[in-house]
Write a protein that holds these residues in place. Structure first.
Motif, PDB file in Angstrom:
ATOM      1  N   GLY A  92       0.805  -1.222   0.000  1.00  0.00           N
ATOM      2  CA  GLY A  92       0.000   0.000   0.000  1.00  0.00           C
ATOM      3  C   GLY A  92       0.832   1.263   0.000  1.00  0.00           C
ATOM      4  N   LEU A  93       1.539   1.476  -1.073  1.00  0.00           N
ATOM      5  CA  LEU A  93       2.392   2.657  -1.155  1.00  0.00           C
ATOM      6  C   LEU A  93       1.634   3.820  -1.786  1.00  0.00           C
ATOM      7  N   PRO A  94       2.037   5.033  -1.486  1.00  0.00           N
ATOM      8  CA  PRO A  94       1.291   6.198  -1.962  1.00  0.00           C
ATOM      9  C   PRO A  94       1.472   6.463  -3.456  1.00  0.00           C
ATOM     10  N   ASP A  95       2.637   6.195  -3.993  1.00  0.00           N
ATOM     11  CA  ASP A  95       2.898   6.685  -5.345  1.00  0.00           C
ATOM     12  C   ASP A  95       2.635   5.674  -6.452  1.00  0.00           C
ATOM     13  N   MET A  96       2.802   4.389  -6.182  1.00  0.00           N
ATOM     14  CA  MET A  96       2.585   3.429  -7.263  1.00  0.00           C
ATOM     15  C   MET A  96       2.104   2.094  -6.704  1.00  0.00           C
ATOM     16  N   ASP A  97       1.547   1.299  -7.576  1.00  0.00           N
ATOM     17  CA  ASP A  97       1.036   0.004  -7.178  1.00  0.00           C
ATOM     18  C   ASP A  97       2.196  -0.930  -6.830  1.00  0.00           C
ATOM     19  N   GLY A  98       1.961  -1.772  -5.807  1.00  0.00           N
ATOM     20  CA  GLY A  98       3.014  -2.663  -5.365  1.00  0.00           C
ATOM     21  C   GLY A  98       3.522  -3.577  -6.468  1.00  0.00           C
ATOM     22  N   THR A  99       2.607  -4.080  -7.285  1.00  0.00           N
ATOM     23  CA  THR A  99       3.043  -4.996  -8.343  1.00  0.00           C
ATOM     24  C   THR A  99       3.952  -4.288  -9.346  1.00  0.00           C
ATOM     25  N   ASP A 111       2.128 -13.308  -8.393  1.00  0.00           N
ATOM     26  CA  ASP A 111       2.226 -13.542  -9.835  1.00  0.00           C
ATOM     27  C   ASP A 111       3.294 -12.659 -10.458  1.00  0.00           C
ATOM     28  N   ALA A 112       3.433 -11.449  -9.905  1.00  0.00           N
ATOM     29  CA  ALA A 112       4.409 -10.522 -10.474  1.00  0.00           C
ATOM     30  C   ALA A 112       5.837 -10.927 -10.130  1.00  0.00           C
ATOM     31  N   GLY A 113       5.980 -11.853  -9.178  1.00  0.00           N
ATOM     32  CA  GLY A 113       7.326 -12.327  -8.889  1.00  0.00           C
ATOM     33  C   GLY A 113       7.750 -12.215  -7.438  1.00  0.00           C
ATOM     34  N   ARG A 168      12.052  -7.005 -10.782  1.00  0.00           N
ATOM     35  CA  ARG A 168      12.229  -8.291 -11.450  1.00  0.00           C
ATOM     36  C   ARG A 168      12.757  -8.158 -12.868  1.00  0.00           C
ATOM     37  N   GLY A 169      12.727  -6.959 -13.397  1.00  0.00           N
ATOM     38  CA  GLY A 169      13.252  -6.793 -14.745  1.00  0.00           C
ATOM     39  C   GLY A 169      14.734  -7.129 -14.825  1.00  0.00           C
ATOM     40  N   TRP A 170      15.426  -7.001 -13.731  1.00  0.00           N
ATOM     41  CA  TRP A 170      16.875  -7.204 -13.826  1.00  0.00           C
ATOM     42  C   TRP A 170      17.463  -7.867 -12.594  1.00  0.00           C
ATOM     43  N   SER A 171      16.666  -8.105 -11.562  1.00  0.00           N
ATOM     44  CA  SER A 171      17.219  -8.699 -10.353  1.00  0.00           C
ATOM     45  C   SER A 171      16.305  -9.791  -9.821  1.00  0.00           C
ATOM     46  N   SER A 172      16.881 -10.757  -9.162  1.00  0.00           N
ATOM     47  CA  SER A 172      16.066 -11.808  -8.563  1.00  0.00           C
ATOM     48  C   SER A 172      16.132 -11.749  -7.047  1.00  0.00           C
ATOM     49  N   ILE A 213       7.354  -4.461  -7.926  1.00  0.00           N
ATOM     50  CA  ILE A 213       7.912  -5.811  -8.084  1.00  0.00           C
ATOM     51  C   ILE A 213       8.400  -6.025  -9.507  1.00  0.00           C
ATOM     52  N   ARG A 214       7.561  -5.662 -10.450  1.00  0.00           N
ATOM     53  CA  ARG A 214       7.969  -5.828 -11.850  1.00  0.00           C
ATOM     54  C   ARG A 214       9.213  -5.011 -12.167  1.00  0.00           C
ATOM     55  N   GLY A 215       9.269  -3.817 -11.569  1.00  0.00           N
ATOM     56  CA  GLY A 215      10.438  -2.978 -11.794  1.00  0.00           C
ATOM     57  C   GLY A 215      11.721  -3.640 -11.309  1.00  0.00           C
TER      58      GLY A 215
END
Lengths: 226, 226
Positions: free
Chosen positions: B54-61, B92-94, B68-72, B64-66
DNA sequence: CCTGGCCGTTAAGGTTTCATCAAGATCATC
DNA sequence: GATGATCTTGATGAAACCTTAACGGCCAGG
């Protein structure tokens, strides 16, 4: 020094791999598309290849086939999550292992080590013995234990048995068997497999109708068990 | 020393986590919104990330996707109770695991340890052993410990088990499983999962009705625990 | 207490895949 | 060109598999 070729079109991944691999004393070369990747394999003769399936110019399996046409360099495939069919196709085309993106560097390094180790001079045991017969891969001979003389196998029967014995204990898919014995054009002729497996079993198994060494895994393939 | 990044906009939670984690010898960094959280991951390279949905600026998923694009990097998600669909979307997003607020510190610490341990050096060979059976991904073989012979799995059973084992220790959503095994068109056929999970448990679990390795996470998915 | 949703279990149907047999086609050798 | 071995091809019954539906247990919410 182990030479690694990285083929990926995402600069961030290429960079991360280059840094990590170089730090671990690998010699790294890179390519950003399939065509230059194939060229790089021919030019650099890497010991192992890391290949992204999502290349801009050609399908990943095409690249694998292109390499496998003349080289047995281990190939580790990178694929995005969820593309299961793609991964299967890549393994069928001759890839050795796969890692889903995003990946942990430790995992990739482990698989890299494993791939290189596997490719190392195979300490192939040329003679495999079961409870009922003995297969000599070097001499291309099969003899029943106790009994004298060797079992006569036709060329096709022998090729099939050889693939299974070389992968003893492991499951070999029908597609792989057909491809190795009859060629890539016969990938779907699973009928051949049934006929020849029956013949092998008749010649080798103590109870052909109840196989003990040449096992069927329904829907998947066959397995030789010693 | 293990580095933990906490991303949460509630100061009280951040403070509580910082105190508890520091006391247990973790190195803690924090961020209060998604954007600075992403920046912190890139800058600090944490070993594990605790992320409030529940962050103010962007959705949690999105966060996560941001990542997961380059890190595990393992991600443990915090969500308020009742937001089931949000949790599923995050997994689902990782994301690797989730904890519902309010949470017990002990539980969070346990999941933290598990996530870090899982990310640690991956095993070289794709062989996973439990107290009762052994799975060999390469040979496509499952053997009960002690007992001889291998367990016969059908193609679908094997695919399902493979996805779970490759994600061992981590929660896999139903959607993920259905997509990987049956394809994107079957995302809602959760019936298949129940049928095949039952079959796997019958073949592998010492007490199929009391699963020890193939665990159900009600409403979420399944988890393979070794 | 009842109801609805989710999960586990079971069984039957229809479909695919497998084993076996046998006859034609192909090939090598003489 | 004849012969024998080997390889293909098709057909058939049997076995294994996938799908689907139904039932019961469990838990949460009304």
């Amino acid at each position: 020094m182990t030479r690694v070729l990285v083929v990926d079109d995402e600069p961030s991944i290429v960079r991360a791999l280059r840094i990590n691999l170089t730090a671990r004393k690998y010699e790294v070369s890179t390519a950003s598309d399939g065509a230059s990747g194939l060229a790089a394999v021919a030019r650099d003769r890497p010991d192992v290849m890391i290949l992204d399936l999502g290349l801009p110019d050609m399908d990943g399996t095409e690249v694998i086939r292109g390499v496998r046409g003349w080289s047995s360099t281990p190939i580790i495939v990178l694929s995005v999550w969820g593309q299961e069919s793609q991964k299967v196709a890549a393994l069928d085309a001759g890839a050795d292992d796969y890692v889903t993106k995003p990946f942990g560097m430790d995992e990739l390094l482990a698989r890299l080590r494993a791939a290189v180790r596997r490719a190392a001079p195979a300490p192939d045991e040329p003679v495999v013995t079961t409870g009922h017969f003995t297969v000599d891969l070097a001499a291309k001979r099969v003899a029943r234990n106790g009994g004298d003389g060797n079992v006569g196998l036709t060329p096709t029967e022998w090729q099939l048995l050889e693939v299974l014995v070389r992968n003893r204990g492991r499951l070999v898919t029908q597609r792989q068997l057909l491809q190795e014995v009859w060629g890539p054009a016969y990938e779907t002729e699973s009928n051949y497999l049934r006929v020849y497996m029956a013949q092998l079993r008749r010649k080798l198994e103590p109870e052909p109708s109840r196989p003990r060494y040449l096992l069927t895994e329904p829907g998947m393939g066959y397995r030789f068990e010693a």
